[in-house]
Design a protein around this motif. Structure first.
Motif, PDB file in Angstrom:
ATOM      1  N   ASN A   1      85.123  -7.110 -43.048  1.00  0.00           N
ATOM      2  CA  ASN A   1      85.671  -7.620 -44.308  1.00  0.00           C
ATOM      3  C   ASN A   1      84.572  -7.925 -45.308  1.00  0.00           C
ATOM      4  N   LEU A   2      83.509  -8.544 -44.799  1.00  0.00           N
ATOM      5  CA  LEU A   2      82.398  -8.911 -45.681  1.00  0.00           C
ATOM      6  C   LEU A   2      81.784  -7.659 -46.315  1.00  0.00           C
ATOM      7  N   ALA A   3      81.647  -6.599 -45.512  1.00  0.00           N
ATOM      8  CA  ALA A   3      81.080  -5.358 -46.035  1.00  0.00           C
ATOM      9  C   ALA A   3      82.004  -4.772 -47.110  1.00  0.00           C
ATOM     10  N   PHE A   4      83.315  -4.792 -46.855  1.00  0.00           N
ATOM     11  CA  PHE A   4      84.270  -4.286 -47.844  1.00  0.00           C
ATOM     12  C   PHE A   4      84.150  -5.034 -49.159  1.00  0.00           C
ATOM     13  N   ALA A   5      84.105  -6.385 -49.066  1.00  0.00           N
ATOM     14  CA  ALA A   5      84.039  -7.191 -50.286  1.00  0.00           C
ATOM     15  C   ALA A   5      82.732  -6.938 -51.034  1.00  0.00           C
ATOM     16  N   ALA A   6      81.632  -6.775 -50.276  1.00  0.00           N
ATOM     17  CA  ALA A   6      80.333  -6.559 -50.921  1.00  0.00           C
ATOM     18  C   ALA A   6      80.313  -5.218 -51.662  1.00  0.00           C
TER      19      ALA A   6
ATOM     20  N   LEU B   1      69.827  -0.200 -49.599  1.00  0.00           N
ATOM     21  CA  LEU B   1      70.928  -0.588 -50.484  1.00  0.00           C
ATOM     22  C   LEU B   1      70.475  -1.707 -51.402  1.00  0.00           C
ATOM     23  N   THR B   2      70.450  -1.440 -52.690  1.00  0.00           N
ATOM     24  CA  THR B   2      70.036  -2.491 -53.619  1.00  0.00           C
ATOM     25  C   THR B   2      71.050  -2.591 -54.743  1.00  0.00           C
ATOM     26  N   GLY B   3      70.825  -3.585 -55.580  1.00  0.00           N
ATOM     27  CA  GLY B   3      71.660  -3.733 -56.767  1.00  0.00           C
ATOM     28  C   GLY B   3      73.003  -4.348 -56.432  1.00  0.00           C
ATOM     29  N   LEU B   4      73.428  -5.256 -57.267  1.00  0.00           N
ATOM     30  CA  LEU B   4      74.744  -5.851 -57.139  1.00  0.00           C
ATOM     31  C   LEU B   4      75.205  -5.981 -58.580  1.00  0.00           C
TER      32      LEU B   4
ATOM     33  N   GLY C   1      72.179  -5.062 -50.128  1.00  0.00           N
ATOM     34  CA  GLY C   1      71.600  -4.915 -48.796  1.00  0.00           C
ATOM     35  C   GLY C   1      71.662  -6.205 -47.999  1.00  0.00           C
ATOM     36  N   HIS C   2      71.487  -7.357 -48.653  1.00  0.00           N
ATOM     37  CA  HIS C   2      71.567  -8.633 -47.952  1.00  0.00           C
ATOM     38  C   HIS C   2      72.942  -8.831 -47.333  1.00  0.00           C
ATOM     39  N   TYR C   3      73.978  -8.587 -48.141  1.00  0.00           N
ATOM     40  CA  TYR C   3      75.344  -8.792 -47.634  1.00  0.00           C
ATOM     41  C   TYR C   3      75.644  -7.823 -46.495  1.00  0.00           C
ATOM     42  N   ILE C   4      75.255  -6.544 -46.679  1.00  0.00           N
ATOM     43  CA  ILE C   4      75.549  -5.565 -45.640  1.00  0.00           C
ATOM     44  C   ILE C   4      74.748  -5.889 -44.380  1.00  0.00           C
TER      45      ILE C   4
ATOM     46  N   ALA D   1      68.524  -0.555 -35.646  1.00  0.00           N
ATOM     47  CA  ALA D   1      68.652   0.813 -36.157  1.00  0.00           C
ATOM     48  C   ALA D   1      69.514   0.839 -37.419  1.00  0.00           C
ATOM     49  N   VAL D   2      70.673   0.139 -37.369  1.00  0.00           N
ATOM     50  CA  VAL D   2      71.561   0.144 -38.537  1.00  0.00           C
ATOM     51  C   VAL D   2      70.906  -0.592 -39.696  1.00  0.00           C
ATOM     52  N   LEU D   3      70.222  -1.711 -39.385  1.00  0.00           N
ATOM     53  CA  LEU D   3      69.598  -2.501 -40.455  1.00  0.00           C
ATOM     54  C   LEU D   3      68.545  -1.680 -41.199  1.00  0.00           C
ATOM     55  N   ARG D   4      67.807  -0.843 -40.449  1.00  0.00           N
ATOM     56  CA  ARG D   4      66.829   0.016 -41.119  1.00  0.00           C
ATOM     57  C   ARG D   4      67.528   0.971 -42.071  1.00  0.00           C
ATOM     58  N   GLY D   5      68.741   1.396 -41.662  1.00  0.00           N
ATOM     59  CA  GLY D   5      69.489   2.317 -42.510  1.00  0.00           C
ATOM     60  C   GLY D   5      69.982   1.682 -43.795  1.00  0.00           C
ATOM     61  N   VAL D   6      70.368   0.392 -43.749  1.00  0.00           N
ATOM     62  CA  VAL D   6      70.945  -0.232 -44.941  1.00  0.00           C
ATOM     63  C   VAL D   6      69.887  -0.886 -45.822  1.00  0.00           C
ATOM     64  N   ARG D   7      68.613  -0.781 -45.420  1.00  0.00           N
ATOM     65  CA  ARG D   7      67.574  -1.479 -46.180  1.00  0.00           C
ATOM     66  C   ARG D   7      67.482  -0.957 -47.611  1.00  0.00           C
TER      67      ARG D   7
END
Lengths: 102, 164
Positions: free
Chosen positions: A45-50, B113-116, A7-10, B105-111
């Motif tokens: 690009n950053l989103a793709f890589a993440a 997303l977790t895990g790497l 989520g941070h990267y996106i 609006a988009v940031l609320r949507g991606v909140r």
């Protein structure tokens, strides 16, 4: 600070994309508009890589390579057009480029 | 450690991006764009995308920035023309408001997303790893990309030679 997640990267990618979009929408200088477009492409690009890192698949990296190549072509053509316009009209102001509008 | 590095690079890229779009002098914008691109290269390295890190530095921070700076110097905009390039704050304000709303609006949507996923295999993102895909399933697209680059070179030469 906590752990850095997808989520941070996106989120960073979204912020950078909208900074670029703001540049495209609000500036009149064609050079800065071109740079803003580069900024938006980089955000994508950053989103793709993440996402590639998240799912452990390198397909995203291949797409980023394609985007980088297209961005290079776009910059070369865009700047060539800009130089051509400047040579004819001595301006890089987008509001002065209305030849198709007259 | 990772988090600190991420926030430093993220801050650099956001501040650089804001300088790009608000800079009055195109040269300052170009140098700020270079800073953003280098910061994103660092983020690629943190995402263990080794090949992308190198490509970003070589192609973007190297070639494209040099091209942009070269054109800025070629155009040689004087102070009078730079004065005409002031930001119109009215237009800027409206655009900023629209972008801010969309961004939130988009940031609320991606909140969510977790895990790497931590353990990626050791060769993830190396030249070998990416090339296996690039010259396998993506071979046709790769060849088309070569064609696009060729057309781009020809187009740029034709555009730059004509006129005057």
């Amino acid at each position: 600070m906590g752990e850095v997640t997808l989520g941070h990267y996106i989120g960073l990618s979204v912020v950078l994309f909208f900074i670029g979009a703001l540049g495209v929408l609000s500036r009149k200088n064609a050079l800065i508009v071109l740079m803003s477009i580069e900024l938006m492409l980089n955000a994508a690009n950053l989103a793709f890589a993440a996402f590639a890192r998240r799912w452990g698949q390198v397909d995203g990296h291949v797409v980023v390579i394609f985007v980088i190549a297209i961005a290079a072509v776009e910059a070369a053509i865009g700047l060539a057009i800009l130089v051509g316009i400047f040579r004819n009209r001595q301006t890089v102001d987008l509001d002065d480029m209305t030849a198709l509008n007259e | 450690m990772d988090a600190v590095l991420f926030w430093i690079l993220a801050g650099l890229s956001v501040v650089g991006g804001l300088v790009v779009i608000t800079g009055r002098n195109p040269l300052a914008s170009a140098l700020a764009l270079g800073l953003v691109l280098i910061a994103i290269a660092g983020l690629f390295a943190m995402l263990s995308a080794h090949l992308l890190f190198i490509l970003q530095l070589l192609v973007y921070a190297g070639a494209i920035i040099v091209l942009i700076v070269f054109v800025i110097m070629l155009l040689d905009l004087d102070d009078r023309r730079l004065g005409e390039m002031k930001i119109r704050w009215g237009r800027f304000g409206v655009s900023a408001a629209i972008c801010l709303v969309a961004c939130v609006a988009v940031l609320r949507g991606v909140r969510g997303l977790t895990g790497l996923r931590e353990p990626v295999h050791a060769s993830f993102g190396t030249v070998t790893d990416v090339s296996r895909l690039l010259f396998g399933p993506y071979l046709v697209q790769f060849e088309i990309l070569g064609l696009i680059l060729l057309v781009g070179i020809l187009g740029a030469v034709v555009l730059a030679k004509r006129g005057g």
